[in-house]
Scaffold this motif. Structure first.
Motif, PDB file in Angstrom:
ATOM      1  N   ILE A  23      33.732  43.977  34.443  1.00  0.00           N
ATOM      2  CA  ILE A  23      34.795  44.984  34.502  1.00  0.00           C
ATOM      3  C   ILE A  23      35.761  44.556  35.600  1.00  0.00           C
ATOM      4  N   GLY A  24      36.963  44.146  35.213  1.00  0.00           N
ATOM      5  CA  GLY A  24      37.918  43.664  36.205  1.00  0.00           C
ATOM      6  C   GLY A  24      37.356  42.449  36.925  1.00  0.00           C
ATOM      7  N   ASN A  25      37.296  42.547  38.259  1.00  0.00           N
ATOM      8  CA  ASN A  25      36.764  41.424  39.033  1.00  0.00           C
ATOM      9  C   ASN A  25      35.323  41.677  39.464  1.00  0.00           C
ATOM     10  N   ILE A  26      34.638  42.596  38.757  1.00  0.00           N
ATOM     11  CA  ILE A  26      33.235  42.903  39.055  1.00  0.00           C
ATOM     12  C   ILE A  26      32.356  42.368  37.928  1.00  0.00           C
ATOM     13  N   THR A  27      31.388  41.544  38.265  1.00  0.00           N
ATOM     14  CA  THR A  27      30.418  41.044  37.297  1.00  0.00           C
ATOM     15  C   THR A  27      29.238  41.997  37.261  1.00  0.00           C
ATOM     16  N   VAL A  28      28.904  42.475  36.065  1.00  0.00           N
ATOM     17  CA  VAL A  28      27.939  43.573  35.910  1.00  0.00           C
ATOM     18  C   VAL A  28      26.613  43.053  35.371  1.00  0.00           C
ATOM     19  N   LEU A  29      25.531  43.482  35.993  1.00  0.00           N
ATOM     20  CA  LEU A  29      24.193  43.152  35.510  1.00  0.00           C
ATOM     21  C   LEU A  29      23.883  43.891  34.216  1.00  0.00           C
ATOM     22  N   LEU A 127      26.091  45.191  45.900  1.00  0.00           N
ATOM     23  CA  LEU A 127      27.166  44.309  45.460  1.00  0.00           C
ATOM     24  C   LEU A 127      27.289  43.117  46.400  1.00  0.00           C
ATOM     25  N   GLU A 128      27.592  41.975  45.832  1.00  0.00           N
ATOM     26  CA  GLU A 128      27.882  40.784  46.618  1.00  0.00           C
ATOM     27  C   GLU A 128      29.389  40.545  46.600  1.00  0.00           C
ATOM     28  N   PHE A 129      29.967  40.354  47.786  1.00  0.00           N
ATOM     29  CA  PHE A 129      31.409  40.112  47.915  1.00  0.00           C
ATOM     30  C   PHE A 129      31.659  38.608  47.902  1.00  0.00           C
ATOM     31  N   LEU A 130      32.547  38.160  47.017  1.00  0.00           N
ATOM     32  CA  LEU A 130      32.771  36.724  46.825  1.00  0.00           C
ATOM     33  C   LEU A 130      34.248  36.382  47.010  1.00  0.00           C
ATOM     34  N   THR A 131      34.505  35.228  47.586  1.00  0.00           N
ATOM     35  CA  THR A 131      35.874  34.701  47.673  1.00  0.00           C
ATOM     36  C   THR A 131      35.847  33.198  47.413  1.00  0.00           C
ATOM     37  N   ALA A 146      36.222  38.522  44.325  1.00  0.00           N
ATOM     38  CA  ALA A 146      35.409  39.060  43.231  1.00  0.00           C
ATOM     39  C   ALA A 146      34.176  39.735  43.813  1.00  0.00           C
ATOM     40  N   GLN A 147      33.562  40.580  43.003  1.00  0.00           N
ATOM     41  CA  GLN A 147      32.309  41.227  43.391  1.00  0.00           C
ATOM     42  C   GLN A 147      31.292  41.058  42.273  1.00  0.00           C
ATOM     43  N   SER A 148      30.044  40.973  42.648  1.00  0.00           N
ATOM     44  CA  SER A 148      28.979  40.750  41.682  1.00  0.00           C
ATOM     45  C   SER A 148      27.803  41.662  42.001  1.00  0.00           C
ATOM     46  N   GLU A 149      27.327  42.386  40.996  1.00  0.00           N
ATOM     47  CA  GLU A 149      26.144  43.220  41.198  1.00  0.00           C
ATOM     48  C   GLU A 149      24.930  42.320  41.425  1.00  0.00           C
ATOM     49  N   ILE A 150      24.076  42.706  42.360  1.00  0.00           N
ATOM     50  CA  ILE A 150      22.875  41.922  42.647  1.00  0.00           C
ATOM     51  C   ILE A 150      21.660  42.840  42.696  1.00  0.00           C
TER      52      ILE A 150
END
Length: 294
Positions: A23-29, A127-131, A146-150
């Protein structure tokens, strides 16, 4: 009755091992919600199968797209390709194939069935914050965010095998020794399974395993594994064993030392041995079955 149903249920430890649509810049588990309104991440059975087939080097079954859908090629048979022997197929033929006057589809249902690997601990919205600052800084470019669920959790999944149907498809039948070999190779794959995802290699080798070879082709221990306070709850498992002497007699248990807080209890009350011993016993069961069938 012949004991031709082999089933094992396992517990593994993994981190963020299967993602769904972002969703947008969030990667969802990939997750599901239970009646307690908690969300539990899961590793789909398709993802487990993909990793397993790839590591066993069984991903060489020919495919084609003549029907408009990518499927296994009509020429592929279970004699030469263990993948479609164990996990089934749908093959569509057309008039051009010359095998059916009007074309049609042939199918083989899976002989080896995997469940989803479902987390035993609830997802807590981490959430993991990524750049990409490291790369962007090289050319003074704009930084991407970006952000990624962990989620790191114990997961449990079950595999069930119909030994009676292995290596048989219509007029085709492989040798008994080949049937046994395919299942033993599969067991090795499960024993040392891993999953490559997002630059990580997640070890999916079992920390706990229970199962055996039975008359009933039922995944007895599926949905019976619970963990509380880093302890595997053994009462649901003991109840299954105590309710049926045949199940109890043919069940084996394996556990890794010093992972769960009640390892001693698991060994004493479920007669658990090492994971390696458990898989060796399962291979003996496979050899015994196909030896009996000669």
């Amino acid at each position: 009755m012949s004991r031709d149903g082999l089933t094992i249920t396992m517990v593994v430890l993994a981190e963020s091992a299967n993602y769904g649509e972002g969703i947008g810049n969030i990667t969802v588990l990939k997750k599901m919600t239970r009646g307690d309104y908690q969300q539990y991440s899961y590793i789909s059975r398709q993802a487990l199968r993909y990793s397993l087939i790839k590591q066993l080097k069984w991903d060489n079954t020919p495919v084609d797209g003549k029907s408009g859908v990518v499927q296994f090629a009509p020429s592929a048979t279970i004699k030469d390709y263990p993948e479609i022997d164990l996990f089934g197929y749908m093959k569509t033929t057309s008039k051009e194939d010359g095998k059916q006057e009007k074309g049609g589809a042939t199918t083989r249902s899976a002989v080896v069935r995997l469940s989803n690997a479902i987390a035993l601990e609830a997802y807590q919205s981490d959430l993991e914050f990524l750049t990409n600052q490291g790369l962007a800084g090289r050319q003074n470019l704009e930084n991407g965010i970006a952000q990624s669920e962990i989620h790191r959790s114990y997961y449990t999944y079950t595999i069930s095998i119909d030994l009676e149907r292995i290596g048989i498809d219509g007029d085709i039948e492989v040798s008994q020794s080949e049937k046994a070999e395919r299942i033993k190779v599969l067991l090795d794959g499960i024993h040392y399974l891993y999953r490559d995802i997002r630059g990580r290699r997640e070890n999916l080798s079992p920390l706990f395993i229970i199962g055996g070879r039975y008359e009933r082709k039922n995944p007895f221990f599926e949905n019976r594994i619970k963990i509380k306070g880093n302890q595997i709850q053994i009462n649901p498992l003991k109840q299954i064993l105590n309710d049926d002497e045949n199940i109890n007699k043919h069940t084996f248990v394996g556990v890794i030392d010093d992972i769960f807080d009640n390892t001693k209890q698991i060994k004493e009350e479920l007669k658990a041995e090492s994971i390696g011993t458990m898989f060796s016993q399962l291979k003996k069961e496979v050899d015994q079955y196909y030896g009996e069938s000669n």
